[in-house]
Scaffold this active site. Structure first.
Site, short mmCIF file in Angstrom:
data_model
loop_
_atom_site.label_atom_id
_atom_site.label_comp_id
_atom_site.label_asym_id
_atom_site.label_seq_id
_atom_site.Cartn_x
_atom_site.Cartn_y
_atom_site.Cartn_z
N ARG A 1 -13.13 -8.87 -1.66
CA ARG A 1 -12.69 -8.56 -0.30
C ARG A 1 -11.96 -6.97 -0.40
O ARG A 1 -11.33 -6.63 -1.29
CB ARG A 1 -11.35 -9.31 0.17
CG ARG A 1 -10.57 -8.94 1.57
CD ARG A 1 -9.30 -8.09 1.26
NE ARG A 1 -8.65 -7.90 2.51
CZ ARG A 1 -7.61 -6.73 2.49
NH1 ARG A 1 -7.42 -6.42 1.35
NH2 ARG A 1 -6.96 -6.85 3.75
N ILE A 2 -12.37 -6.25 0.79
CA ILE A 2 -11.55 -4.83 0.70
C ILE A 2 -11.17 -4.50 2.28
O ILE A 2 -11.57 -4.96 3.15
CB ILE A 2 -12.77 -3.76 0.77
CG1 ILE A 2 -13.59 -3.93 -0.79
CG2 ILE A 2 -12.36 -2.26 0.78
CD1 ILE A 2 -14.70 -3.19 -1.12
N GLY A 3 -9.84 -4.12 1.99
CA GLY A 3 -9.16 -3.94 3.29
C GLY A 3 -9.38 -2.54 3.95
O GLY A 3 -10.31 -1.99 3.85
N ASP A 4 -8.54 -2.07 4.73
CA ASP A 4 -8.64 -0.87 5.52
C ASP A 4 -8.32 0.32 4.76
O ASP A 4 -8.83 1.52 5.32
CB ASP A 4 -7.66 -1.01 6.83
CG ASP A 4 -6.25 -0.91 6.37
OD1 ASP A 4 -5.70 -1.79 5.70
OD2 ASP A 4 -5.43 0.04 6.82
N THR B 1 -0.73 0.95 6.56
CA THR B 1 -0.27 -0.19 5.74
C THR B 1 -0.07 -1.35 6.53
O THR B 1 0.56 -1.39 7.65
CB THR B 1 0.94 0.32 4.99
OG1 THR B 1 1.24 -0.91 4.11
CG2 THR B 1 2.13 0.45 5.83
N GLY B 2 -0.85 -2.45 5.88
CA GLY B 2 -0.51 -3.70 6.73
C GLY B 2 -1.77 -4.60 6.50
O GLY B 2 -2.26 -4.52 5.55
N TRP B 3 -2.04 -5.78 7.51
CA TRP B 3 -2.81 -6.59 7.50
C TRP B 3 -4.25 -5.93 7.62
O TRP B 3 -4.64 -5.79 8.81
CB TRP B 3 -2.65 -7.78 8.12
CG TRP B 3 -3.45 -9.20 8.03
CD1 TRP B 3 -4.54 -8.97 7.24
CD2 TRP B 3 -3.00 -10.42 8.37
NE1 TRP B 3 -5.09 -10.22 6.93
CE2 TRP B 3 -4.06 -11.12 7.71
CE3 TRP B 3 -1.94 -11.29 8.77
CZ2 TRP B 3 -4.35 -12.56 7.93
CZ3 TRP B 3 -1.92 -12.35 8.98
CH2 TRP B 3 -3.16 -13.13 8.47
N THR C 1 0.82 -1.10 -0.09
CA THR C 1 -0.05 0.09 0.09
C THR C 1 0.87 1.16 -0.12
O THR C 1 1.92 1.11 0.62
CB THR C 1 -1.07 0.08 1.29
OG1 THR C 1 -1.71 -1.24 1.53
CG2 THR C 1 -1.89 1.34 1.25
#
Length: 343
Positions: A237-240, A260-262, A209
């Site tokens: 799927r959508i992340g943060d 940025t990350g999981w 990211t």
């Protein structure tokens, strides 16, 4: 700078927190992702390419600020540079989903007004960050997804490209490797695995990211984040990154943050807003707040990092991985770029 680094223990691991010199006033901080970034795995040529790209992005943002442009202008321009660079998992360098598509997310937030815009799951917008800004400024909404977001972007005059524009060999090879690992995993274990665990971002190069936070001459903060998501991700799927308060947040009273990350762990911990709240309600410094929220992510088993810039120009760049592409520029134009944990 290395002599000013601080470490703390989280979930049995040492967590890096870059301690910026307090006398410096920072006007922009950027990241290009965190993860298993080891010097032994990096060629001199590729490291030079990363450093050059980060420097170009910082210089672009700094020049905007110096020209008297807003922090929103600065972060958008900076992110566009990173989206156009295939080295990072955003825009041109976006990773592939399980179905062999590039699905991108982005968000932007104005610290002065608390206005925000985001797009998610878009496939044909050259610069998703510009589409996110259009959502913020040209609609009454905060987030748009999929075909609807793409139609809105087109109507708003945002550049649309053939999805083939996003194809790169390195990302395609990454998907093939992930699919191979999936196949091997299914042969070893026929039990159900959640999509988030199957859709991993190649552990050797994950969390690409990109993000930027800026403080302009008028004292206004802004934050922006853009991503290609997870290699081999499934089910839309959508992340943060596009979620305001999770991966992106800015408030002139406190701080601007890009994570940025999981992503699942950042969403569950509402990391970006939590950092702001720790400053507002507990009076923590940006560095203390930064390492506190990363410790929460770490304690739950998540990994990654973030960048944060407070209203006074103090910066923090905590992360709990082996590296994070990151850079800063001060009010007087001094640029610093770091990649590895030991930097």
């Amino acid at each position: 700078m290395a002599n000013n680094d601080r470490w703390y223990v989280g979930n049995g691991r040492l967590v890096k927190s870059d301690n910026m010199l307090p006398k410096e006033k920072y006007v922009m901080v950027i990241h290009g992702g965190a993860g298993t970034i080891l010097k032994k795995n990096m060629t001199p040529e590729k490291e030079a390419a990363y450093r050059a790209a980060l420097k170009e992005a910082l210089t672009t943002g700094y020049q905007a600020i110096q020209a008297g442009k807003s922090s929103i202008d600065a972060v958008e321009a900076t992110i566009r540079v990173l989206e156009d660079c295939p080295l990072f998992n955003a825009g041109k360098g976006a990773v592939f989903t399980h179905d062999g598509r590039n699905e991108m997310d982005a968000a932007i937030m104005n610290g002065k007004t608390l206005e925000a815009g985001a797009v998610a799951g878009v496939t044909n917008i050259k610069n998703p960050i510009s589409a996110a800004r259009a959502v913020m400024e040209k609609s009454e909404h905060v987030m748009m997804t999929g075909p609807g977001a793409e139609q809105f972007a087109k109507d708003a005059g945002i550049e649309i490209v053939d999805p083939k524009y996003f194809w790169t060999k390195e990302r395609w090879d990454g998907l093939q490797q992930a699919l191979k690992e999936d196949s091997m995993k299914s042969k070893l274990d026929h039990s159900y695995q959640p999509a988030g665990k199957l859709g991993i971002e190649n552990h050797d190069n994950k969390f690409g990211t990109v993000g930027a936070v800026a403080l302009d001459k008028a004292g206004n903060l802004a934050a922006a984040t853009s991503t290609g998501g997870m290699t081999n991700k499934k089910y839309g799927r959508i992340g943060d990154s596009p979620i305001i308060g999770a991966g992106t947040y800015a408030n002139n009273k406190t701080v601007a943050v890009s994570c940025t990350g999981w992503g699942e762990f950042y969403i569950r911990n509402v990391v970006a807003y939590d950092l702001s709240a720790l400053i507002a309600y507990k009076g923590l410094s940006v560095e203390e707040a930064g390492k506190t929220v990363i410790a929460k992510v770490d304690a739950m088993g998540g990994d990654g990092g973030l960048i944060a810039l407070d209203k006074d120009g103090n910066a923090a760049l905590p992360f709990n991985t082996d590296g994070m592409y990151r850079g800063t520029v001060t009010a007087d134009g001094k640029i610093e770029i770091h990649i590895y944990k030991e930097d």
